[in-house]
Scaffold this motif. Structure first.
Motif, PDB file in Angstrom:
ATOM      1  N   VAL A   1       0.866  -1.165   0.000  1.00 51.81           N
ATOM      2  CA  VAL A   1       0.000   0.000   0.000  1.00 51.81           C
ATOM      3  C   VAL A   1       0.910   1.224   0.000  1.00 51.81           C
ATOM      4  N   ASP A   2       0.698   2.133  -0.951  1.00 50.02           N
ATOM      5  CA  ASP A   2       1.522   3.338  -1.078  1.00 50.02           C
ATOM      6  C   ASP A   2       0.686   4.566  -0.766  1.00 50.02           C
ATOM      7  N   ILE A   3       1.249   5.431   0.044  1.00 53.51           N
ATOM      8  CA  ILE A   3       0.608   6.703   0.392  1.00 53.51           C
ATOM      9  C   ILE A   3       1.369   7.807  -0.323  1.00 53.51           C
ATOM     10  N   TRP A   4       0.646   8.684  -0.982  1.00 50.71           N
ATOM     11  CA  TRP A   4       1.221   9.800  -1.743  1.00 50.71           C
ATOM     12  C   TRP A   4       0.598  11.088  -1.224  1.00 50.71           C
ATOM     13  N   THR A   5       1.426  12.006  -0.735  1.00 55.88           N
ATOM     14  CA  THR A   5       0.897  13.246  -0.170  1.00 55.88           C
ATOM     15  C   THR A   5       1.948  14.349  -0.241  1.00 55.88           C
ATOM     16  N   ASN A   6       1.518  15.570  -0.008  1.00 48.46           N
ATOM     17  CA  ASN A   6       2.458  16.688   0.038  1.00 48.46           C
ATOM     18  C   ASN A   6       2.780  17.085   1.479  1.00 48.46           C
ATOM     19  N   GLY A   7       2.448  16.227   2.430  1.00 50.58           N
ATOM     20  CA  GLY A   7       2.710  16.514   3.845  1.00 50.58           C
ATOM     21  C   GLY A   7       2.988  15.247   4.625  1.00 50.58           C
ATOM     22  N   ASN A   8       2.665  15.277   5.877  1.00 48.22           N
ATOM     23  CA  ASN A   8       2.913  14.172   6.798  1.00 48.22           C
ATOM     24  C   ASN A   8       2.125  12.928   6.396  1.00 48.22           C
ATOM     25  N   THR A   9       2.813  11.820   6.230  1.00 48.89           N
ATOM     26  CA  THR A   9       2.156  10.561   5.867  1.00 48.89           C
ATOM     27  C   THR A   9       1.603   9.814   7.083  1.00 48.89           C
ATOM     28  N   GLY A  10       2.003  10.201   8.283  1.00 51.23           N
ATOM     29  CA  GLY A  10       1.669   9.454   9.496  1.00 51.23           C
ATOM     30  C   GLY A  10       0.189   9.205   9.735  1.00 51.23           C
ATOM     31  N   PRO A  11      -0.671  10.224   9.734  1.00 48.84           N
ATOM     32  CA  PRO A  11      -2.095   9.987   9.990  1.00 48.84           C
ATOM     33  C   PRO A  11      -2.766   9.089   8.939  1.00 48.84           C
ATOM     34  N   ILE A  12      -2.384   9.250   7.682  1.00 49.47           N
ATOM     35  CA  ILE A  12      -2.942   8.398   6.637  1.00 49.47           C
ATOM     36  C   ILE A  12      -2.458   6.964   6.833  1.00 49.47           C
ATOM     37  N   ALA A  13      -1.181   6.806   7.148  1.00 48.17           N
ATOM     38  CA  ALA A  13      -0.616   5.468   7.374  1.00 48.17           C
ATOM     39  C   ALA A  13      -1.313   4.770   8.538  1.00 48.17           C
ATOM     40  N   ALA A  14      -1.610   5.505   9.596  1.00 45.98           N
ATOM     41  CA  ALA A  14      -2.290   4.910  10.748  1.00 45.98           C
ATOM     42  C   ALA A  14      -3.683   4.418  10.357  1.00 45.98           C
ATOM     43  N   ALA A  15      -4.390   5.191   9.540  1.00 43.27           N
ATOM     44  CA  ALA A  15      -5.729   4.782   9.102  1.00 43.27           C
ATOM     45  C   ALA A  15      -5.652   3.571   8.180  1.00 43.27           C
ATOM     46  N   VAL A  16      -4.679   3.548   7.274  1.00 45.99           N
ATOM     47  CA  VAL A  16      -4.482   2.387   6.403  1.00 45.99           C
ATOM     48  C   VAL A  16      -4.180   1.160   7.254  1.00 45.99           C
TER      49      VAL A  16
ATOM     50  N   MET B   1      -8.491  -6.633   8.501  1.00 43.88           N
ATOM     51  CA  MET B   1      -8.653  -7.697   7.505  1.00 43.88           C
ATOM     52  C   MET B   1      -7.680  -8.857   7.772  1.00 43.88           C
ATOM     53  N   ASP B   2      -7.071  -8.849   8.953  1.00 42.81           N
ATOM     54  CA  ASP B   2      -6.129  -9.893   9.379  1.00 42.81           C
ATOM     55  C   ASP B   2      -4.807  -9.880   8.631  1.00 42.81           C
ATOM     56  N   PHE B   3      -4.456  -8.761   8.028  1.00 42.28           N
ATOM     57  CA  PHE B   3      -3.117  -8.614   7.465  1.00 42.28           C
ATOM     58  C   PHE B   3      -2.163  -8.235   8.585  1.00 42.28           C
ATOM     59  N   VAL B   4      -0.907  -8.632   8.440  1.00 46.58           N
ATOM     60  CA  VAL B   4       0.155  -8.265   9.364  1.00 46.58           C
ATOM     61  C   VAL B   4       1.128  -7.378   8.596  1.00 46.58           C
ATOM     62  N   ARG B   5       1.470  -6.244   9.173  1.00 44.26           N
ATOM     63  CA  ARG B   5       2.419  -5.344   8.507  1.00 44.26           C
ATOM     64  C   ARG B   5       3.800  -5.985   8.539  1.00 44.26           C
ATOM     65  N   SER B   6       4.427  -6.120   7.381  1.00 46.41           N
ATOM     66  CA  SER B   6       5.745  -6.739   7.292  1.00 46.41           C
ATOM     67  C   SER B   6       6.853  -5.719   7.047  1.00 46.41           C
ATOM     68  N   GLY B   7       6.485  -4.454   6.858  1.00 45.88           N
ATOM     69  CA  GLY B   7       7.497  -3.424   6.676  1.00 45.88           C
ATOM     70  C   GLY B   7       6.887  -2.103   6.284  1.00 45.88           C
ATOM     71  N   SER B   8       7.677  -1.054   6.450  1.00 51.08           N
ATOM     72  CA  SER B   8       7.275   0.278   5.991  1.00 51.08           C
ATOM     73  C   SER B   8       8.529   1.095   5.691  1.00 51.08           C
TER      74      SER B   8
ATOM     75  N   ARG C   1       3.917  -2.547   3.637  1.00 49.05           N
ATOM     76  CA  ARG C   1       3.749  -3.904   3.107  1.00 49.05           C
ATOM     77  C   ARG C   1       3.054  -4.774   4.142  1.00 49.05           C
ATOM     78  N   TYR C   2       2.136  -5.607   3.629  1.00 48.55           N
ATOM     79  CA  TYR C   2       1.317  -6.466   4.487  1.00 48.55           C
ATOM     80  C   TYR C   2       1.302  -7.890   3.942  1.00 48.55           C
ATOM     81  N   LYS C   3       1.112  -8.851   4.843  1.00 49.60           N
ATOM     82  CA  LYS C   3       1.023 -10.240   4.418  1.00 49.60           C
ATOM     83  C   LYS C   3      -0.041 -10.973   5.237  1.00 49.60           C
TER      84      LYS C   3
END
Length: 125
Positions: free
Chosen positions: A72-87, A94-101, A117-119
């Protein structure tokens, strides 16, 4: 057995009200979440794609589950943190486990880009 989770992921991400309020909607009224690429690159937006999908477990030589990775890729002109937290909240639901960022910056477009990245192992019906 090939399990396609793209429709479920798109629906789940677009249905997250926190994510929707942070991304806004496109000209068609959809929250700016797209498989593979954005149609118009209006910031901010989220894209996602499948990295890995292969049969994982078998019963009597018949696959019963798939090992699946998504990016999952986030594209923004500012802080990615709040969007990343919502993603992350949505993907974990959905039972995915984050495997990296990875945090990146695209200097040619002055765009902040976060890669998540999720698996998961998904059993078929």
């Amino acid at each position: 057995m090939m399990i396609d989770l793209k429709p479920e992921i798109k629906q789940a991400l677009r249905s997250n009200p926190d994510l929707g309020s942070r991304l806004g909607k496109d000209k068609d009224g959809n929250v700016r979440v797209y498989p593979e690429c954005s149609p118009d690159n209006t910031l901010p937006y989220v894209t996602f794609f499948e990295l890995v999908n292969y049969d994982n477990k078998y019963v009597d030589n018949i696959p019963i589950s798939s090992y699946i990775h998504f990016q999952v890729d986030i594209w923004t002109n500012g802080n990615t943190g709040p969007i990343a937290a919502a993603v992350n909240t949505t993907m974990e639901s959905m039972d995915f486990v984050r495997s990296g960022s990875i945090d990146q910056f695209e200097p040619d477009t002055q765009t902040y880009h976060k890669v998540l990245r999720y698996k998961k192992i998904q059993f078929g019906s």
